[in-house]
Motif scaffolding. Structure first.
Motif, PDB file in Angstrom:
ATOM      1  N   LEU A 110       6.224 -10.017  16.648  1.00 47.10           N
ATOM      2  CA  LEU A 110       6.142  -8.070  17.028  1.00 47.10           C
ATOM      3  C   LEU A 110       7.473  -8.157  17.367  1.00 47.10           C
ATOM      4  O   LEU A 110       7.858  -7.174  16.959  1.00 47.10           O
ATOM      5  N   LYS A 111       8.140  -8.682  18.391  1.00 48.60           N
ATOM      6  CA  LYS A 111       9.140  -8.233  19.007  1.00 48.60           C
ATOM      7  C   LYS A 111      10.177  -8.445  17.578  1.00 48.60           C
ATOM      8  O   LYS A 111      11.170  -7.555  17.929  1.00 48.60           O
ATOM      9  N   GLU A 112       9.964  -9.660  17.092  1.00 48.82           N
ATOM     10  CA  GLU A 112      11.169  -9.890  15.933  1.00 48.82           C
ATOM     11  C   GLU A 112      11.318  -8.326  14.932  1.00 48.82           C
ATOM     12  O   GLU A 112      12.397  -7.952  14.770  1.00 48.82           O
ATOM     13  N   TYR A 113       9.724  -8.035  14.713  1.00 48.17           N
ATOM     14  CA  TYR A 113       9.372  -6.964  13.881  1.00 48.17           C
ATOM     15  C   TYR A 113      10.220  -5.397  14.481  1.00 48.17           C
ATOM     16  O   TYR A 113      11.048  -4.440  13.857  1.00 48.17           O
ATOM     17  N   ALA A 114       9.563  -4.931  15.564  1.00 44.04           N
ATOM     18  CA  ALA A 114      10.422  -3.709  17.014  1.00 44.04           C
ATOM     19  C   ALA A 114      11.961  -3.788  16.646  1.00 44.04           C
ATOM     20  O   ALA A 114      12.312  -2.609  17.029  1.00 44.04           O
ATOM     21  N   SER A 115      12.681  -5.081  16.150  1.00 40.64           N
ATOM     22  CA  SER A 115      14.137  -5.487  16.833  1.00 40.64           C
ATOM     23  C   SER A 115      14.954  -4.693  15.500  1.00 40.64           C
ATOM     24  O   SER A 115      15.845  -3.911  15.584  1.00 40.64           O
ATOM     25  N   TYR A 116      13.915  -4.536  14.730  1.00 42.47           N
ATOM     26  CA  TYR A 116      14.610  -3.675  13.361  1.00 42.47           C
ATOM     27  C   TYR A 116      13.787  -2.447  13.283  1.00 42.47           C
ATOM     28  O   TYR A 116      14.164  -2.365  11.669  1.00 42.47           O
ATOM     29  N   ASP A 117      12.792  -2.245  13.763  1.00 43.96           N
ATOM     30  CA  ASP A 117      12.153  -0.775  12.910  1.00 43.96           C
ATOM     31  C   ASP A 117      11.453  -0.795  14.560  1.00 43.96           C
ATOM     32  O   ASP A 117      10.676  -0.758  14.744  1.00 43.96           O
ATOM     33  N   ASN A 118      12.709   0.370  14.353  1.00 47.96           N
ATOM     34  CA  ASN A 118      12.088   1.581  15.721  1.00 47.96           C
ATOM     35  C   ASN A 118      10.913   1.822  15.546  1.00 47.96           C
ATOM     36  O   ASN A 118      10.682   2.634  17.059  1.00 47.96           O
ATOM     37  N   ARG A 119       9.846   2.038  14.931  1.00 46.48           N
ATOM     38  CA  ARG A 119       8.972   2.953  15.062  1.00 46.48           C
ATOM     39  C   ARG A 119       7.544   2.354  15.342  1.00 46.48           C
ATOM     40  O   ARG A 119       7.004   2.283  15.450  1.00 46.48           O
ATOM     41  N   ILE A 120       7.459   0.626  15.247  1.00 45.05           N
ATOM     42  CA  ILE A 120       7.255  -0.236  16.193  1.00 45.05           C
ATOM     43  C   ILE A 120       7.182   0.059  17.699  1.00 45.05           C
ATOM     44  O   ILE A 120       8.476   0.048  17.805  1.00 45.05           O
ATOM     45  N   ILE A 121       5.913   0.071  18.842  1.00 47.56           N
ATOM     46  CA  ILE A 121       6.062   0.638  19.626  1.00 47.56           C
ATOM     47  C   ILE A 121       4.679  -1.078  20.413  1.00 47.56           C
ATOM     48  O   ILE A 121       3.648  -0.905  20.020  1.00 47.56           O
ATOM     49  N   ILE A 122       5.504  -1.439  21.147  1.00 48.23           N
ATOM     50  CA  ILE A 122       5.008  -2.672  21.870  1.00 48.23           C
ATOM     51  C   ILE A 122       4.090  -2.607  23.364  1.00 48.23           C
ATOM     52  O   ILE A 122       4.863  -1.985  23.992  1.00 48.23           O
ATOM     53  N   LEU A 123       2.559  -2.728  23.644  1.00 48.51           N
ATOM     54  CA  LEU A 123       2.373  -2.347  24.402  1.00 48.51           C
ATOM     55  C   LEU A 123       1.821  -3.842  24.660  1.00 48.51           C
ATOM     56  O   LEU A 123       1.039  -5.021  24.128  1.00 48.51           O
ATOM     57  N   GLU A 124       1.760  -4.628  26.184  1.00 49.37           N
ATOM     58  CA  GLU A 124       1.553  -5.704  26.438  1.00 49.37           C
ATOM     59  C   GLU A 124       0.727  -5.836  27.640  1.00 49.37           C
ATOM     60  O   GLU A 124       0.991  -5.433  28.711  1.00 49.37           O
ATOM     61  N   GLN A 125      -0.470  -6.505  27.435  1.00 47.84           N
ATOM     62  CA  GLN A 125      -1.725  -6.697  27.784  1.00 47.84           C
ATOM     63  C   GLN A 125      -1.636  -7.762  29.246  1.00 47.84           C
ATOM     64  O   GLN A 125      -0.979  -8.878  28.725  1.00 47.84           O
ATOM     65  N   GLU A 126      -1.819  -7.447  30.705  1.00 56.46           N
ATOM     66  CA  GLU A 126      -1.703  -8.405  31.604  1.00 56.46           C
ATOM     67  C   GLU A 126      -2.784  -8.903  32.112  1.00 56.46           C
ATOM     68  O   GLU A 126      -2.020 -10.709  31.579  1.00 56.46           O
ATOM     69  N   ILE A 127      -3.712  -8.878  31.138  1.00 57.13           N
ATOM     70  CA  ILE A 127      -4.366 -10.119  30.626  1.00 57.13           C
ATOM     71  C   ILE A 127      -5.066  -9.790  29.559  1.00 57.13           C
ATOM     72  O   ILE A 127      -5.629  -8.216  29.481  1.00 57.13           O
ATOM     73  N   ASN A 128      -5.804 -10.980  28.785  1.00 59.36           N
ATOM     74  CA  ASN A 128      -6.835 -10.789  27.932  1.00 59.36           C
ATOM     75  C   ASN A 128      -8.187  -9.357  28.108  1.00 59.36           C
ATOM     76  O   ASN A 128      -8.732 -10.257  28.895  1.00 59.36           O
TER      77      ASN A 128
END
Length: 469
Positions: A43-61
């Motif tokens: 996800l972070k790799e793709y987000a580094s070259y496409d700023n339309r990608i927004i990443i949210l990280e959950q602390e637990i599953n």
């Protein structure tokens, strides 16, 4: 909107189908649900070259329902689509749906999907026409993948996915239908649905302890660690819970025609969903299902039991396991099992829960007030007056209750030990709130009220003990 958990093998194909959409003005919200593989790295790799990608990280599953709701909270677009990260879209899917929904006064655009069998590479095609859609709605409507939704409908009606169950898209989809007037169908295949091993729906894969959601771990001893049984129960109870949620929502509808249509749907929905989760050979369990069905629909009032769903689920879990293990019992014995279950739910319906009884005891009320007023100097100043007021009100309530049962003994509450959640409720007596209230009552009963002198130190010790536990 992508809820993501351990899909490193498929995620790139999914993301490629999204970043290359012919409709460019989109945001791609990815919620990583505490993946343990390389999904977040991708996800972070793709987000580094496409700023339309927004990443949210959950602390637990926490599952896809929680993840999607978090994404909905931050979404800024006018329309919304959902995608499972092991699936993918046609490159013109967004553009086709946008054109379709924007040409008329439509709230939802529904489109067809392709089923892709991961093991064989085979595609199964099926076009869903408008007539197909109407004939299957609302009994089989689900809304997790192949829909394009006007985001105003979601925001205006506070629609969200239920947490911690599967089939969460059924509840979401039918809730959308409750508040939607116009739906259009794009009669073309725009979504590729991958049937693979190991997803939350299992999609043909093997069941392991890792497939058991955290919320169901407590049921493992009941099922004697039988993974297949606990997962079958998970599917079945998700259907049951979804049906109850939808019935409650329908109660609040002002459109009488739509409300009656939905009321007719839920028993069918419950029967179809629940039966579909049972082994074909398990005739005994299906017999029991019919008894549950007859007991619940018509005399189970969700409005009165909304806060007690967990108690009902606990009862059903025990019943489910009992029935699976007693296939040779006679029908009258099975009916007795169901009557026990019905009695337990009736106690909850008529009198609430053991937990609520304990919360209504003076110790708990005083403890609550002590905690609430210990957060400021002003709170400490007014605390004696508030505690005195609570004791007076509680005393009056007790007098009124005793007079009521004296006039009509049938109104007497049943023994707290008879409540289905009694053992679990006993834990409330060990919590900080209850212990503080007990200490207050003990100090008040002491000779010459001398117990108040040591009360502050005693409360501090209680806090330390509770914190340690």
């Amino acid at each position: 909107m992508l809820p993501i958990y351990n899909v490193e093998l498929y995620l790139k194909e999914c993301l490629d189908s999204l970043i290359n959409q012919t409709l460019k003005d989109i945001e791609i919200i990815c919620i990583d649900d505490k993946s343990t593989d390389n999904s977040l790295f991708i996800l972070k790799e793709y987000a580094s070259y496409d700023n339309r990608i927004i990443i949210l990280e959950q602390e637990i599953n926490q599952g896809p329902g929680v993840a999607r709701n978090r994404g909905i909270d931050i979404a800024k677009g006018d329309y919304i689509m959902f995608c499972d990260p092991n699936d993918w879209y046609e490159l013109d899917a967004c553009e086709i749906c946008y054109d379709k929904i924007s040409k008329g006064d439509n709230d939802i655009a529904f489109f067809s999907l392709n089923r892709y069998l991961d093991d064989t590479g085979e595609f199964k095609y099926r076009i869903v026409t408008t007539n197909d859609f109407i004939s299957k709605t609302p009994n089989n409507f689900w809304c997790g993948k192949n829909v394009f939704i006007n985001f105003k409908i979601i925001n205006k009606n506070n629609i969200e996915f239920p947490n911690y169950i599967i089939h969460e898209d059924h509840d979401f989809g039918l809730t959308l239908l409750m508040h939607t007037n116009n739906i259009c169908c794009a009669e073309t295949r725009l979504y590729y649905y991958r049937l693979r091993t190991g997803s939350i729906m299992n999609r043909g894969g093997k069941n392991t302890i890792n497939n058991v959601p955290k919320i169901l771990k407590k049921y493992l001893p009941i099922f004697k660690d039988d993974i297949n049984q606990i997962l079958n129960f998970y599917k079945a109870i998700s259907c049951f819970y979804t049906t109850l949620l939808l019935r409650k929502k329908a109660n609040n509808l002002e459109d009488i025609v739509r409300k009656n249509l939905l009321y007719q749907t839920y028993p069918v929905l419950f029967r179809n969903w629940y039966v579909s989760q049972l082994p074909e050979r398990d005739d005994t369990f299906k017999l029991v299902l019919n008894v549950i069905y007859n007991h619940l629909f018509g005399d189970f009032d969700l409005e009165q039991n909304d806060n007690n769903i967990d108690i009902v689920l606990d009862c059903i879990a025990k019943l489910h396991c009992d029935i699976v293990n007693i296939k040779n019992k006679k029908i009258k014995d099975l009916t007795l099992e169901i009557d026990i279950f019905k009695n337990q739910t009736n106690i909850v319906k008529m009198y609430g829960t053991a937990k609520s009884r304990i919360h209504n005891q003076l110790s708990y009320k005083l403890g609550q007030a002590m905690i609430a007023n210990s957060k400021s100097i002003w709170g400490y100043i007014r605390m004696p007056y508030i505690l005195s007021y609570i004791k007076d009100i509680h005393k009056k309530e007790q007098i009124a209750y005793n007079e009521k049962i004296k006039a009509n003994p049938n109104l007497k509450l049943p023994p707290i030990e008879s409540y289905p959640d009694y053992k679990e409720a006993l834990k409330e007596k060990e919590c900080l709130t209850y212990k503080l209230g007990e200490a207050m009552i003990e100090a008040d009963k002491s000779s010459l009220k001398l117990g108040y002198i040591s009360l502050w130190f005693k409360c501090k010790n209680i806090q330390k003990e509770c914190k340690k536990r």
